[in-house]
Design an enzyme around this catalytic site. Structure first.
Site, short mmCIF file in Angstrom:
data_model
loop_
_atom_site.label_atom_id
_atom_site.label_comp_id
_atom_site.label_asym_id
_atom_site.label_seq_id
_atom_site.Cartn_x
_atom_site.Cartn_y
_atom_site.Cartn_z
NE ARG A 7 -3.63 -2.34 2.41
CZ ARG A 7 -4.57 -2.63 3.30
NH1 ARG A 7 -4.82 -1.77 4.28
NH2 ARG A 7 -5.26 -3.75 3.21
NE ARG B 2 -1.26 4.68 9.20
CZ ARG B 2 -2.54 4.34 9.10
NH1 ARG B 2 -3.02 3.99 7.92
NH2 ARG B 2 -3.33 4.36 10.15
CD GLU C 97 -8.54 -1.55 10.70
OE1 GLU C 97 -8.70 -0.31 10.78
OE2 GLU C 97 -8.59 -2.18 9.64
CB SER D 47 -11.20 -4.38 8.43
OG SER D 47 -12.28 -3.54 8.17
NE ARG E 294 -1.95 -1.79 11.52
CZ ARG E 294 -2.90 -0.94 11.16
NH1 ARG E 294 -4.15 -1.14 11.55
NH2 ARG E 294 -2.63 0.12 10.42
#
Length: 424
Positions: free
Chosen positions: A262, A277, A349, A352, A390
């Site tokens: 990403r 991130r 998070e 999801s 994460r």
RNA sequence: GGAGAGGUGGCCGAGCGGUCGAAGGCGGCCGCUUGCUAAGCGGCAGAGGGUUAACAGCCCUCCGAGGGUUCGAAUCCCUCCCUCUCCGCCA
């Protein structure tokens, strides 16, 4: 893509639903209505002209066989053809405009989704586990990682720039352990393991909704017109594009480990430290392709399957239901799972889980033949099970000890072949 | 990367520029026949769109995708994608 027939038949309902995401979206509905009306008007004309042309061309064939003169008829058909060509050019434009527009309209939120503007209005659904009380100040994972020599931010940056990290030694093994642990858990539950391509064509990105709207978030290999996947959801969900499945093939449960790429355009300044991130991170993904009447129960069990990972790892978490304003482009309803980060004193998070209903299925053209023989769009769901990087960070923080070492969660010990990760 | 072959309905496989949405076979569904099974006989079945109350009827489009030639294209021409065979390169 939402159903254009629904827009045609219940425009006010569609507007009302879209407005819960963003009020400015309602204009798009009127634009669709306008273009759709024009499109159908042109189609009616073109088709009747074509019918006439077909009749006359057949007539020509017949007359010729009888040895009669057909030049007058041929001339007529030539004129009809010119007219058709003109109309078809208009039609092509209108269709293209309509398509572009439709591809940029997000999915309708499910009626059960709480209405709200942004993440502050998301609703906590449940919590599991107690955040541990530390007798010392818990360190952030990046400090732990550097102390242990398992996270190397400087060299990552040397190789590829910021937001790229090198994971080393027992850290790398812990990451690999997590991947194997997650895959083993999910495959036992009936998910089929898949290793998909990490590079896909533009139309595949369009199928799941990354394109055309989110081009800036993707890495593209220009020479070959391919994109790096931002999540395994993309290749997994598209696996059955342009197919008509049998009803008894459903539900289909898939899982895959892939790196995710990403660009994180627009997130400058957020989570600049650590591995929360990254431009490249590992994830184990869950995807379900299901019967439309069962997609909401499937969503609940999908979330449970993702939660199970955290329970077994002993990491405290909570489940949050996203409000309409925070919902992703393709989703009708989404639950986020957030894991506890002691150093930040908050949940972050790690998963999801979304039901996209038939939004992606329409774009991909994935259908099934139901018991009455009708072709219907499937419903697609996806969820992280989980974001590996994460989760690794959460383990470092939740299992840290005062001397900087980190205990390996019970369920991972056989995979890691160690109980403790210590400095040095 | 080079040379060649090919892409037709769930599958296999014909197809002369008009009468082809497409022969035939297998598979599927529904009847009939039939102790059961198998076989046999008859029938029904592709996708998208427009019109419509309609999954009725009528019409349009679709033979890998996109262009072109033609009064008319599955059939001729061009481009692209994909598959296969051989050669080259390569983890």
């Amino acid at each position: 893509m939402i159903d254009i027939e629904l827009i045609r038949k219940k425009p006010e309902y569609v507007k009302e639903r879209l407005a819960t995401r963003d009020k400015s979206l309602t204009d798009l509905v009127d634009q669709v209505l306008d273009l759709d009306g024009r499109r159908r008007g042109i189609i009616a004309k073109v088709e009747s002209l074509r019918a006439e042309r077909n009749r006359k061309s057949k007539e020509i064939g017949k007359l010729r066989r009888e040895g009669k003169d057909t030049s007058a008829l041929e001339e007529e058909v030539r004129h009809i053809k010119e007219e058709i060509d003109r109309l078809e050019e208009d039609l092509r434009k209108v269709r293209e405009d309509l398509r572009k527009l439709m591809l940029r309209i997000p999915n309708l939120p499910h009626p059960s989704v709480p209405v709200g503007e942004d993440e502050t209005q998301n609703v906590e659904v449940r919590r599991w586990g107690e955040p541990k009380e530390f007798s010392f100040d818990p360190r952030p994972h990046w400090e732990i990682g550097e102390m242990l020599g398992i996270l190397d931010f400087e060299r990552g940056a040397t190789l590829a720039g910021s937001r790229f990290t090198v994971v080393k030694g027992l850290g790398a093994r812990l990451e690999r352990a997590l991947i194997n642990f997650m895959l083993d858990l999910h495959t036992e539950k009936g998910y089929r393991e898949v290793i998909p391509p990490h590079l896909v064509r533009p139309e595949i990105m369009e199928g799941t909704g990354q394109l055309p709207k989110f081009e800036e978030d993707l890495y593209r290999c220009d020479r070959d017109d391919l994109y790096l996947i931002p999540t395994a959801e993309v290749p997994l969900t598209n696996l059955f594009r342009d197919e008509i499945l049998r009803e008894e093939d459903l539900p289909i449960y898939l899982t895959a480990y892939t790196p995710c790429y990403r660009r994180e355009a627009g997130s400058h300044g957020k989570d600049v430290r650590g591995i929360i991130r990254q431009h490249q991170f590992n994830k184990v993904e869950l995807v379900k392709i299901v019967h439309p009447e069962r997609s909401y129960e499937e969503l609940e069990s999908l979330v449970r399957d993702a939660e199970e990972v955290l329970r077994l790892l002993g990491l405290p978490y909570r489940v949050v239901e996203l409000c309409t304003g925070d919902l992703g482009f393709s989703a009708s309803k989404t639950y986020d799972i957030e894991v506890w980060f002691p150093s930040q004193g908050r949940y972050r998070e790690v998963s999801s889980c979304s039901n996209c209903e038939d939004f992606q299925a329409r774009r991909m053209n994935t259908r099934f033949k139901d018991s009455s023989g009708r072709n219907r769009f499937v419903h697609t769901l996806n969820g992280s099970g989980l974001a590996v990087g994460r989760t690794l960070a959460a383990i470092l923080e939740n299992y840290q000890r005062e001397d900087g070492s980190v205990e390996v969660p019970e369920v991972l010990r056989d995979y890691v072949k160690a109980d403790i990760i210590s400095p040095g």
